[in-house]
Enzyme design. Structure first.
Site, mmCIF file in Angstrom:
data_model
loop_
_atom_site.group_PDB
_atom_site.id
_atom_site.type_symbol
_atom_site.label_atom_id
_atom_site.label_comp_id
_atom_site.label_asym_id
_atom_site.label_seq_id
_atom_site.Cartn_x
_atom_site.Cartn_y
_atom_site.Cartn_z
ATOM 1 C CG ASP A 109 -1.806 1.180 1.355
ATOM 2 O OD1 ASP A 109 -1.646 2.132 0.563
ATOM 3 O OD2 ASP A 109 -2.674 1.167 2.257
ATOM 4 C CB CYS A 153 23.860 7.568 10.747
ATOM 5 S SG CYS A 153 23.207 6.269 9.716
ATOM 6 C CE LYS A 207 8.601 4.622 14.357
ATOM 7 N NZ LYS A 207 7.419 4.006 14.959
ATOM 8 C CB THR A 258 14.692 3.344 5.093
ATOM 9 O OG1 THR A 258 15.370 2.085 5.207
ATOM 10 C CG2 THR A 258 13.296 3.208 5.651
ATOM 11 C CB SER A 273 23.488 1.534 13.525
ATOM 12 O OG SER A 273 22.151 1.900 13.322
ATOM 13 C CG HIS A 291 20.046 9.551 12.195
ATOM 14 N ND1 HIS A 291 20.525 9.853 10.940
ATOM 15 C CD2 HIS A 291 19.814 8.211 12.208
ATOM 16 C CE1 HIS A 291 20.602 8.743 10.235
ATOM 17 N NE2 HIS A 291 20.164 7.739 10.969
ATOM 18 C CB SER A 348 17.848 -0.375 14.031
ATOM 19 O OG SER A 348 16.777 -0.045 13.178
ATOM 20 C CD GLU A 392 27.517 2.113 5.933
ATOM 21 O OE1 GLU A 392 27.342 0.934 6.198
ATOM 22 O OE2 GLU A 392 27.364 2.555 4.778
HETATM 23 N N1 CAA Z 1 -0.825 3.229 5.805
HETATM 24 C C1 CAA Z 1 -0.234 4.012 6.725
HETATM 25 N N2 CAA Z 1 0.782 3.578 7.548
HETATM 26 C C2 CAA Z 1 1.178 2.290 7.412
HETATM 27 C C3 CAA Z 1 0.569 1.416 6.472
HETATM 28 C C4 CAA Z 1 -0.468 1.932 5.645
HETATM 29 N N3 CAA Z 1 -1.058 1.184 4.727
HETATM 30 N N4 CAA Z 1 1.199 0.214 6.590
HETATM 31 C C5 CAA Z 1 2.135 0.322 7.561
HETATM 32 N N5 CAA Z 1 2.119 1.579 8.058
HETATM 33 C C6 CAA Z 1 2.979 2.148 9.092
HETATM 34 C C7 CAA Z 1 3.196 1.235 10.290
HETATM 35 O O1 CAA Z 1 2.150 1.337 11.236
HETATM 36 C C8 CAA Z 1 4.515 1.776 10.820
HETATM 37 O O2 CAA Z 1 4.306 2.965 11.527
HETATM 38 P P1 CAA Z 1 4.632 3.030 13.122
HETATM 39 O O3 CAA Z 1 6.085 2.683 13.243
HETATM 40 O O4 CAA Z 1 4.329 4.421 13.515
HETATM 41 O O5 CAA Z 1 3.751 1.990 13.753
HETATM 42 C C9 CAA Z 1 5.268 2.174 9.541
HETATM 43 O O6 CAA Z 1 4.272 2.293 8.521
HETATM 44 C C10 CAA Z 1 6.301 1.135 9.081
HETATM 45 O O7 CAA Z 1 5.653 -0.110 9.024
HETATM 46 P P2 CAA Z 1 6.377 -1.438 9.524
HETATM 47 O O8 CAA Z 1 7.022 -1.181 10.850
HETATM 48 O O9 CAA Z 1 5.432 -2.536 9.420
HETATM 49 O O10 CAA Z 1 7.483 -1.541 8.386
HETATM 50 P P3 CAA Z 1 8.599 -2.616 8.182
HETATM 51 O O11 CAA Z 1 8.444 -3.762 9.114
HETATM 52 O O12 CAA Z 1 8.619 -2.900 6.729
HETATM 53 O O13 CAA Z 1 9.989 -1.901 8.588
HETATM 54 C C11 CAA Z 1 11.717 -0.346 9.009
HETATM 55 C C12 CAA Z 1 10.213 -0.514 8.703
HETATM 56 C C13 CAA Z 1 12.070 -1.109 10.275
HETATM 57 C C14 CAA Z 1 12.005 1.130 9.232
HETATM 58 C C15 CAA Z 1 12.544 -0.882 7.797
HETATM 59 O O14 CAA Z 1 12.296 -0.091 6.677
HETATM 60 C C16 CAA Z 1 14.038 -0.965 8.049
HETATM 61 O O15 CAA Z 1 14.527 -1.971 8.535
HETATM 62 N N6 CAA Z 1 14.808 0.131 7.702
HETATM 63 C C17 CAA Z 1 16.250 0.155 7.892
HETATM 64 C C18 CAA Z 1 16.662 0.359 9.336
HETATM 65 C C19 CAA Z 1 16.354 1.759 9.847
HETATM 66 O O16 CAA Z 1 16.137 2.697 9.114
HETATM 67 N N7 CAA Z 1 16.366 1.909 11.193
HETATM 68 C C20 CAA Z 1 16.134 3.211 11.812
HETATM 69 C C21 CAA Z 1 16.817 3.310 13.156
HETATM 70 S S1 CAA Z 1 18.570 2.927 12.982
HETATM 71 C C22 CAA Z 1 19.229 4.317 12.293
HETATM 72 O O17 CAA Z 1 18.623 5.338 12.291
HETATM 73 C C23 CAA Z 1 20.581 4.252 11.642
HETATM 74 C C24 CAA Z 1 20.354 4.244 10.160
HETATM 75 O O18 CAA Z 1 20.314 5.280 9.508
HETATM 76 C C25 CAA Z 1 20.210 2.971 9.517
#
Ligand code: CAA
Length: 419
Positions: A32, A116, A254, A159, A331, A245, A209, A84
């Site tokens: 979606d 980062c 968040k 991301t 990280s 960040h 993370s 990185e």
């Molecule tokens: N409409 C609106 N919102 C929706 C939706 C829809 N149809 N479907 C899902 N969402 C929302 C979810 O509710 C969620 O929001 P909340 O967190 O507020 O609940 C959001 O969309 C993401 O959904 P999921 O958590 O289900 O998504 P995911 O399991 O696919 O993973 C992620 C998301 C963990 C960020 C993933 O993209 C990822 O692993 N990214 C890389 C790691 C990362 O960026 N980590 C961040 C912290 S670490 C860091 O900052 C260092 C760095 O740069 C890497």
């Protein structure tokens, strides 16, 4: 010589010439589109072609910071590239950038790596360099440059992003004065995101993370309070804006939620009365400056500073003299929290900071072209691989990586000509 101030004197962003539309990416992945657009907060994602790497992006951003703020390369006494995504296990990307920018041979030059957090580590060490009197009137150039890559059809794919933010740091800053007594630090060994030497792609335990990031916020904030002798220095009521960040835009929401919880000393659920106050605070102190992050994506170590670029390009003179907070998370993990003061007259530099003319010239890739490009980028980074051709992606003039021969990387063009 007693130095009383240190801060950001010039700032410029430069990123890849191509991007993908997040709604199109969602459709291709059978997701979606609102998950990417609202759930993560991303509208577009910059994609680096095989000709654009950490060195080319850093050099153009660095060139722009110097040129647009009328700074002579001879004034630079330290160059740090935080990344990185280095291009060599040994040789720093910074030394290529040093050559591209024509910096002097007595300029101290090195690369910093901590996911980062690398550029923030560079920024705070240049602040210390200036306050220690080692700069002798010279300035430092700190450049954050990265290509965030998790791979096709992975959880991290939406991301990704790429780009560089260059900052000149000096003792008479025109944009932001850093408050050295307010910086707090945090370190903990965690496996939340990492990239082994053999891998072009990052590994992440995504949800973990996010938890590590938020715990690091609390840890760095508490240390900052101790440094400053109490929490009054950081009261949200006294901050004009809060920067975090930003691996994806929702993460800043968040982080701000955690910021409010930490300061107010209680956890706040969505239905709590205080949640409205958190939302209002987010809407006025964070959200207005996440526009660039939403169209560029994650640029790892530069993403905090990309949000600051958005703030500075929209700065009206009424905000001058105000205070902002900065939180950097890398990280693994390392983090810092501190504050800066907006310098009087900073609003006069809005146009120089604004990367919109460059962003307006980017072109959109459809999803098959994006996937082809990612595969081409993998195969271009090998000795004697066919030369990547900038014209293949209609890149125009600029500075480009053009291949590795006899194990030596080659670049062609000039950062001054990039559009
Ligand atoms: N409409 C609106 N919102 C929706 C939706 C829809 N149809 N479907 C899902 N969402 C929302 C979810 O509710 C969620 O929001 P909340 O967190 O507020 O609940 C959001 O969309 C993401 O959904 P999921 O958590 O289900 O998504 P995911 O399991 O696919 O993973 C992620 C998301 C963990 C960020 C993933 O993209 C990822 O692993 N990214 C890389 C790691 C990362 O960026 N980590 C961040 C912290 S670490 C860091 O900052 C260092 C760095 O740069 C890497």
């Amino acid at each position: 010589m007693t130095v009383t101030a240190a801060g950001i004197d010039a700032l410029a962003f430069y990123g890849p010439r191509c991007y993908v539309d997040m709604a199109e990416l969602a459709e291709a992945r059978g997701v979606d589109p609102d998950k990417y657009l609202l759930g993560l907060g991303q509208r577009q994602m910059a994609v680096a072609t095989p000709c654009e790497d950490t060195v080319t992006m850093a050099s153009v951003a660095g060139w722009r910071a110097l040129e647009q703020f009328d700074i002579d390369p001879a004034e630079i006494g330290t160059l740090i590239v935080g990344t990185e995504t280095g291009i060599d296990h040994s040789k720093p990307a910074a030394v290529y950038v040093h050559e591209m920018l024509g910096l002097g041979e007595n300029c101290r030059t090195f690369e910093t790596k901590h996911a980062c957090y690398g550029a923030m580590a560079g920024l705070t060490s240049t602040m210390d360099w200036i306050h220690a009197g080692r700069a002798r009137g010279r300035k430092a150039l700190v450049i954050a440059s990265d290509i965030a890559r998790y791979g096709i059809d992975t959880a991290g794919e939406p991301t990704q992003g790429a780009g560089a933010v260059a900052m000149v740091v000096g003792d008479s800053p025109r944009l932001l004065e850093l408050d050295p007594t307010t910086f707090g630090d945090y370190t903990r060994q965690v496996m939340d995101f990492w990239r082994p030497l053999y891998s072009k792609y990052a590994f992440a335990d995504g949800h973990y993370s996010i938890d590590c990031y938020l715990d690091a916020f609390t840890g760095a904030w508490r240390d900052a309070c101790e440094q400053a002798g109490g929490r009054d220095a950081f009261s949200l009521d006294n901050l004009d804006a809060c920067f975090y960040h930003v691996p994806f835009v929702k993460m800043a929401r968040k982080a701000h939620h955690r910021h409010c919880e930490t300061e107010w000393g209680q956890s706040i659920a969505r239905e709590d009365q205080l949640a409205t106050r958190v939302r209002e605070s987010y809407d006025t102190q964070v959200a207005p400056w996440l526009e660039l992050n939403s169209v560029v994506g994650n640029i790892y170590t530069g993403s905090l500073f990309l949000a600051i670029a958005d703030y500075l390009r929209k700065l009206d003179n009424a905000r001058e003299g105000g205070r902002i907070s900065l939180f950097s998370y890398g990280s693994g993990c390392g983090a810092a929290f501190g504050t800066a003061t907006v310098v009087e007259g900073a609003g006069n530099w809005r146009q120089q900071v604004d990367p919109q003319p460059h962003l307006d010239q980017r072109h959109k890739l459809d999803i098959p072209a994006y996937e082809q490009l990612i595969r081409a980028a993998d195969s271009a980074d090998h000795n004697d691989a066919p030369y990547p051709e900038p014209s293949q992606w209609d890149l125009g003039e600029g500075l480009y990586y053009v291949g590795t021969r006899d194990h030596i990387r080659h670049y062609s063009g000039n950062p001054a000509n990039a559009t």
